[in-house]
Design an enzyme around this catalytic site. Structure first.
Site, PDB file in Angstrom:
ATOM      1  N   ARG A 140       2.555 -10.092   7.325  1.00  0.00           N
ATOM      2  CA  ARG A 140       3.932  -9.811   7.757  1.00  0.00           C
ATOM      3  C   ARG A 140       4.025  -9.167   9.134  1.00  0.00           C
ATOM      4  NH1 ARG A 140       7.037  -9.190   3.089  1.00  0.00           N
ATOM      5  NH2 ARG A 140       8.799  -8.831   4.431  1.00  0.00           N
ATOM      6  N   ARG A 184      20.342  16.994  -2.651  1.00  0.00           N
ATOM      7  CA  ARG A 184      20.675  15.589  -2.394  1.00  0.00           C
ATOM      8  C   ARG A 184      21.574  15.005  -3.465  1.00  0.00           C
ATOM      9  NH1 ARG A 184      18.291  12.880   1.632  1.00  0.00           N
ATOM     10  NH2 ARG A 184      16.733  14.092   2.721  1.00  0.00           N
ATOM     11  N   PRO A 186       0.823  -1.212   0.000  1.00  0.00           N
ATOM     12  CA  PRO A 186       0.000   0.000   0.000  1.00  0.00           C
ATOM     13  C   PRO A 186       0.859   1.266   0.000  1.00  0.00           C
ATOM     14  CG  PRO A 186      -0.669  -1.546   1.731  1.00  0.00           C
ATOM     15  CD  PRO A 186       0.639  -1.999   1.207  1.00  0.00           C
ATOM     16  N   GLU A 187       0.702   2.054  -1.036  1.00  0.00           N
ATOM     17  CA  GLU A 187       1.328   3.372  -1.113  1.00  0.00           C
ATOM     18  C   GLU A 187       0.191   4.385  -1.223  1.00  0.00           C
ATOM     19  OE1 GLU A 187       4.439   3.415  -4.098  1.00  0.00           O
ATOM     20  OE2 GLU A 187       4.992   1.364  -3.669  1.00  0.00           O
TER      21      GLU A 187
END
Length: 271
Positions: A110, A149, A2-3
DNA sequence: CCCGGAACCTGAAGGC
DNA sequence: TGCCTTCAGGTTCCGG
């Protein structure tokens, strides 16, 4: 996994069934799923509370309660929320009992998923970067993040403190759509590439929401149906299959211990 | 602050 | 067929 699109789908499909309902109680079948407060405090403060709203921030699902508290759920890798009566689905780790005889089953093989009850949801959400589908997520904002970054752009995209809600598979899809190699140092992207990436992120997420999320791993919608976004994936989870643009095999490499799928021809090392 | 790696978990998949 | 190993990845924590 799930995102953002999956959690958004769960929010939309759960909302009409639960807003206005009260929570009779919560059964914790795997107690470590509760990250705060203590089980005693948790049960004390959740019983009898009415759900006044359901929201999403990043990959967090937020149940707002009439007490002012928020019940916050994160599905992590393999979590799903199934609305139903009986029988209890396999891998159920927690059950939210509603006052209409129905329950929300938190299924999670999990056991990575987390539940917490907080006074102020901002304690959780303030650590997150902007919502990629909101107006304040502009190409300029993205460009500023990336320019600071040196890490691979793929690693930067999935950093929740920078952008909220993008995980491994949608990062791969967005980079493919933008024709950017996942290993490129974030600060090496040109203005043109930043613009492409910005557009790609929003397009990929919107498309996935339209398809009700991607049913890879254990993702199910609250009614038990699957989403279909994964069937539109161009590279994610498609190692060895042929690139839909150039026909070359999709490659899989590891970036930050995450499988990263891309097309070596369409996403060359040097932009 | 920035970056990379380990730990948490267990079903599924792959090797022999 | 079956045992064993490896893989999957969101978040948090830790060390350089």
């Amino acid at each position: 996994m799930p995102e953002l699109p999956e959690v958004e789908t769960i929010k939309s499909e759960l909302s009409p069934h639960i807003i206005g309902r009260s929570i009779n109680g919560v059964t914790l079948l795997w107690e470590r799923m509760l990250s705060q407060p203590s089980p005693e405090e948790f049960h004390l403060h959740i019983a009898g509370k009415k759900i006044t709203g359901l929201a999403r921030r990043g990959k967090y699902l937020i149940f707002r309660l009439d007490s002012g508290d928020s019940l916050i759920i994160h599905l992590r890798m393999s979590g799903a929320l199934i609305l139903g009566g009986d029988p209890t689905p396999k891998y159920t780790r927690a059950i939210i009992h509603l006052n209409n005889g129905k329950s929300i089953f938190f299924c999670d093989p999990r056991k990575f998923g987390r539940i917490q009850l907080v006074k102020d949801e901002c304690d959780i959400t303030k650590k997150l970067g902007p919502e990629p589908l909101e107006k304040d997520f502009t190409a300029e904002v993205l460009g500023k993040m990336l320019s600071k970054r040196k890490a691979p752009v793929k690693a930067v995209l999935i950093d929740q403190a920078l952008i909220a809600g993008i995980g491994n598979m949608y990062a791969d899809e967005a980079l493919f759509a933008a024709r950017i190699n996942p290993l490129r140092p974030a600060d090496s992207l040109s203005q043109n590439e930043i613009n492409r990436l910005h557009k790609a992120i929003r397009m990929v997420l919107r498309d996935a929401i339209d398809s009700k999320g991607a049913s890879v791993s254990n993702y199910f919608r609250p009614g038990g149906e699957k989403g279909s976004a994964h069937s539109h994936f161009k590279v994610a989870h498609r190692k060895g299959e042929l690139c839909p643009v150039c026909g070359r095999p999709i490659k899989r490499i590891s970036i930050r211990q995450r499988g990263s799928h891309y097309c070596p021809k369409c996403q060359p090392e040097r932009g």
